[in-house]
Design a protein around this motif. Structure first.
Motif, PDB file in Angstrom:
ATOM      1  N   THR A  44       0.838  -1.260  -0.067  1.00 46.92           N
ATOM      2  CA  THR A  44      -0.256  -0.074  -0.054  1.00 46.92           C
ATOM      3  C   THR A  44       0.879   1.160   0.029  1.00 46.92           C
ATOM      4  O   THR A  44       0.526   2.193  -1.043  1.00 46.92           O
ATOM      5  CB  THR A  44      -0.910  -0.034   1.249  1.00 46.92           C
ATOM      6  N   THR A  45       1.741   1.131   0.935  1.00 47.67           N
ATOM      7  CA  THR A  45       2.633   2.350   0.842  1.00 47.67           C
ATOM      8  C   THR A  45       3.840   2.621  -0.289  1.00 47.67           C
ATOM      9  O   THR A  45       3.887   3.683  -0.746  1.00 47.67           O
ATOM     10  CB  THR A  45       3.753   2.438   2.275  1.00 47.67           C
ATOM     11  N   TYR A  46       4.327   1.372  -0.780  1.00 47.90           N
ATOM     12  CA  TYR A  46       5.325   1.730  -1.599  1.00 47.90           C
ATOM     13  C   TYR A  46       5.059   0.925  -3.017  1.00 47.90           C
ATOM     14  O   TYR A  46       5.718   1.162  -3.925  1.00 47.90           O
ATOM     15  CB  TYR A  46       6.606   0.766  -0.941  1.00 47.90           C
ATOM     16  N   GLY A  47       3.747   0.316  -3.400  1.00 49.78           N
ATOM     17  CA  GLY A  47       3.697  -0.422  -4.394  1.00 49.78           C
ATOM     18  C   GLY A  47       3.753   0.153  -5.688  1.00 49.78           C
ATOM     19  O   GLY A  47       4.525  -0.322  -6.509  1.00 49.78           O
ATOM     20  N   TRP A  48       3.571   1.531  -5.903  1.00 45.82           N
ATOM     21  CA  TRP A  48       3.814   2.284  -7.172  1.00 45.82           C
ATOM     22  C   TRP A  48       4.891   2.903  -7.220  1.00 45.82           C
ATOM     23  O   TRP A  48       5.479   3.800  -8.154  1.00 45.82           O
ATOM     24  CB  TRP A  48       2.748   3.289  -7.511  1.00 45.82           C
ATOM     25  N   ARG A  49       5.711   3.015  -6.085  1.00 45.25           N
ATOM     26  CA  ARG A  49       7.036   3.943  -5.670  1.00 45.25           C
ATOM     27  C   ARG A  49       8.306   3.335  -5.914  1.00 45.25           C
ATOM     28  O   ARG A  49       9.243   3.868  -6.105  1.00 45.25           O
ATOM     29  CB  ARG A  49       6.892   4.645  -4.380  1.00 45.25           C
ATOM     30  N   VAL A  50       8.305   1.956  -5.615  1.00 43.24           N
ATOM     31  CA  VAL A  50       9.523   1.329  -5.685  1.00 43.24           C
ATOM     32  C   VAL A  50      10.332   1.388  -7.076  1.00 43.24           C
ATOM     33  O   VAL A  50       9.737   1.471  -8.088  1.00 43.24           O
ATOM     34  CB  VAL A  50       9.378  -0.414  -5.546  1.00 43.24           C
ATOM     35  N   PRO A  51      11.767   1.561  -6.942  1.00 41.03           N
ATOM     36  CA  PRO A  51      12.419   1.359  -5.732  1.00 41.03           C
ATOM     37  C   PRO A  51      12.610   2.639  -4.784  1.00 41.03           C
ATOM     38  O   PRO A  51      12.323   3.625  -5.505  1.00 41.03           O
ATOM     39  CB  PRO A  51      13.932   1.033  -5.997  1.00 41.03           C
ATOM     40  N   VAL A  52      12.447   2.381  -3.599  1.00 39.77           N
ATOM     41  CA  VAL A  52      12.703   3.657  -2.512  1.00 39.77           C
ATOM     42  C   VAL A  52      13.579   3.347  -1.541  1.00 39.77           C
ATOM     43  O   VAL A  52      13.513   2.062  -1.029  1.00 39.77           O
ATOM     44  CB  VAL A  52      11.240   3.797  -1.909  1.00 39.77           C
ATOM     45  N   VAL A  53      14.367   4.127  -1.237  1.00 40.89           N
ATOM     46  CA  VAL A  53      15.386   4.146  -0.337  1.00 40.89           C
ATOM     47  C   VAL A  53      14.969   4.902   1.009  1.00 40.89           C
ATOM     48  O   VAL A  53      14.340   5.901   1.002  1.00 40.89           O
ATOM     49  CB  VAL A  53      16.651   4.661  -0.736  1.00 40.89           C
ATOM     50  N   HIS A  54      14.919   3.969   2.027  1.00 41.50           N
ATOM     51  CA  HIS A  54      14.366   4.602   3.371  1.00 41.50           C
ATOM     52  C   HIS A  54      15.552   4.695   4.481  1.00 41.50           C
ATOM     53  O   HIS A  54      16.354   3.845   4.524  1.00 41.50           O
ATOM     54  CB  HIS A  54      13.190   3.908   3.925  1.00 41.50           C
ATOM     55  N   ASP A  55      15.612   5.924   4.966  1.00 46.11           N
ATOM     56  CA  ASP A  55      16.582   6.059   5.918  1.00 46.11           C
ATOM     57  C   ASP A  55      15.814   6.000   7.632  1.00 46.11           C
ATOM     58  O   ASP A  55      15.296   7.320   7.471  1.00 46.11           O
ATOM     59  CB  ASP A  55      17.409   7.588   5.759  1.00 46.11           C
ATOM     60  N   GLY A  56      15.987   5.170   8.181  1.00 51.28           N
ATOM     61  CA  GLY A  56      15.164   5.042   9.339  1.00 51.28           C
ATOM     62  C   GLY A  56      15.846   5.978  10.329  1.00 51.28           C
ATOM     63  O   GLY A  56      14.946   6.358  11.407  1.00 51.28           O
ATOM     64  N   HIS A  57      17.045   6.299  10.388  1.00 48.54           N
ATOM     65  CA  HIS A  57      17.661   7.304  11.465  1.00 48.54           C
ATOM     66  C   HIS A  57      16.956   8.577  11.123  1.00 48.54           C
ATOM     67  O   HIS A  57      16.854   9.461  12.377  1.00 48.54           O
ATOM     68  CB  HIS A  57      19.118   7.275  11.190  1.00 48.54           C
ATOM     69  N   ARG A  58      17.114   9.218   9.870  1.00 50.39           N
ATOM     70  CA  ARG A  58      16.575  10.368   9.807  1.00 50.39           C
ATOM     71  C   ARG A  58      14.830  10.451   9.170  1.00 50.39           C
ATOM     72  O   ARG A  58      14.442  11.711   8.976  1.00 50.39           O
ATOM     73  CB  ARG A  58      17.388  11.190   8.510  1.00 50.39           C
ATOM     74  N   GLY A  59      14.350   9.575   9.321  1.00 52.51           N
ATOM     75  CA  GLY A  59      13.023   9.299   8.657  1.00 52.51           C
ATOM     76  C   GLY A  59      12.602  10.129   7.598  1.00 52.51           C
ATOM     77  O   GLY A  59      11.918  10.661   7.325  1.00 52.51           O
ATOM     78  N   ARG A  60      13.673   9.676   6.246  1.00 51.95           N
ATOM     79  CA  ARG A  60      13.351  10.159   5.130  1.00 51.95           C
ATOM     80  C   ARG A  60      13.555   9.289   4.098  1.00 51.95           C
ATOM     81  O   ARG A  60      14.184   8.246   4.387  1.00 51.95           O
ATOM     82  CB  ARG A  60      14.171  11.672   5.001  1.00 51.95           C
ATOM     83  N   GLU A  61      12.967   9.574   2.963  1.00 51.79           N
ATOM     84  CA  GLU A  61      12.978   8.649   1.776  1.00 51.79           C
ATOM     85  C   GLU A  61      13.346   9.317   0.373  1.00 51.79           C
ATOM     86  O   GLU A  61      13.279  10.409   0.356  1.00 51.79           O
ATOM     87  CB  GLU A  61      11.680   7.796   1.637  1.00 51.79           C
ATOM     88  N   LEU A  62      13.958   8.589  -0.356  1.00 55.27           N
ATOM     89  CA  LEU A  62      14.559   8.927  -1.764  1.00 55.27           C
ATOM     90  C   LEU A  62      13.764   7.970  -2.716  1.00 55.27           C
ATOM     91  O   LEU A  62      13.904   6.778  -2.685  1.00 55.27           O
ATOM     92  CB  LEU A  62      15.907   8.805  -2.024  1.00 55.27           C
ATOM     93  N   ASP A  63      12.754   8.590  -3.470  1.00 59.16           N
ATOM     94  CA  ASP A  63      11.908   8.043  -4.332  1.00 59.16           C
ATOM     95  C   ASP A  63      12.690   7.763  -5.728  1.00 59.16           C
ATOM     96  O   ASP A  63      13.632   8.436  -6.165  1.00 59.16           O
ATOM     97  CB  ASP A  63      10.683   8.424  -4.717  1.00 59.16           C
ATOM     98  N   TRP A  64      12.421   6.584  -6.529  1.00 62.92           N
ATOM     99  CA  TRP A  64      12.902   6.482  -8.004  1.00 62.92           C
ATOM    100  C   TRP A  64      12.130   7.535  -8.586  1.00 62.92           C
ATOM    101  O   TRP A  64      10.982   7.907  -8.439  1.00 62.92           O
ATOM    102  CB  TRP A  64      12.519   5.331  -8.519  1.00 62.92           C
ATOM    103  N   PRO A  65      12.708   8.238  -9.507  1.00 62.49           N
ATOM    104  CA  PRO A  65      14.266   7.926 -10.086  1.00 62.49           C
ATOM    105  C   PRO A  65      15.282   8.813  -9.458  1.00 62.49           C
ATOM    106  O   PRO A  65      15.115   9.823  -8.952  1.00 62.49           O
ATOM    107  CB  PRO A  65      14.018   8.381 -11.566  1.00 62.49           C
TER     108      PRO A  65
END
Length: 78
Positions: A44-65
């Motif tokens: 539900t969260t990432y299905g259309w967004r993968v690949p996604v890099v998630h940084d749990g320490h800083r609570g941020r994400e980098l979406d493709w591309p």
């Protein structure tokens, strides 16, 4: 101990394969690849967004591309 850096991916995903190569090229520290295929909440969260890099320490994400430069900037401390 689980890595705070996660790459969300799916099976048979050429973009995900490219993202893995870019993670290596960018010199990403230890990270965990998480397959979202069998986890409804992650789908539900990432299905259309993968690949996604998630940084749990800083609570941020980098979406493709993204490219090596974007990954390096994302991975910088601070």
């Amino acid at each position: 101990m689980m890595s705070a850096l996660v790459l969300y991916v799916t099976d048979d995903c050429s973009l995900c394969d490219q993202a893995l190569e870019l993670m290596a090229a960018a010199g990403a520290p230890d990270f965990q690849s998480v397959f979202i295929d069998d986890v409804p909440a992650l789908q539900t969260t990432y299905g259309w967004r993968v690949p996604v890099v998630h940084d749990g320490h800083r609570g941020r994400e980098l979406d493709w591309p993204f490219d090596v430069a974007a990954l390096r900037a994302f991975l910088q401390p601070g």
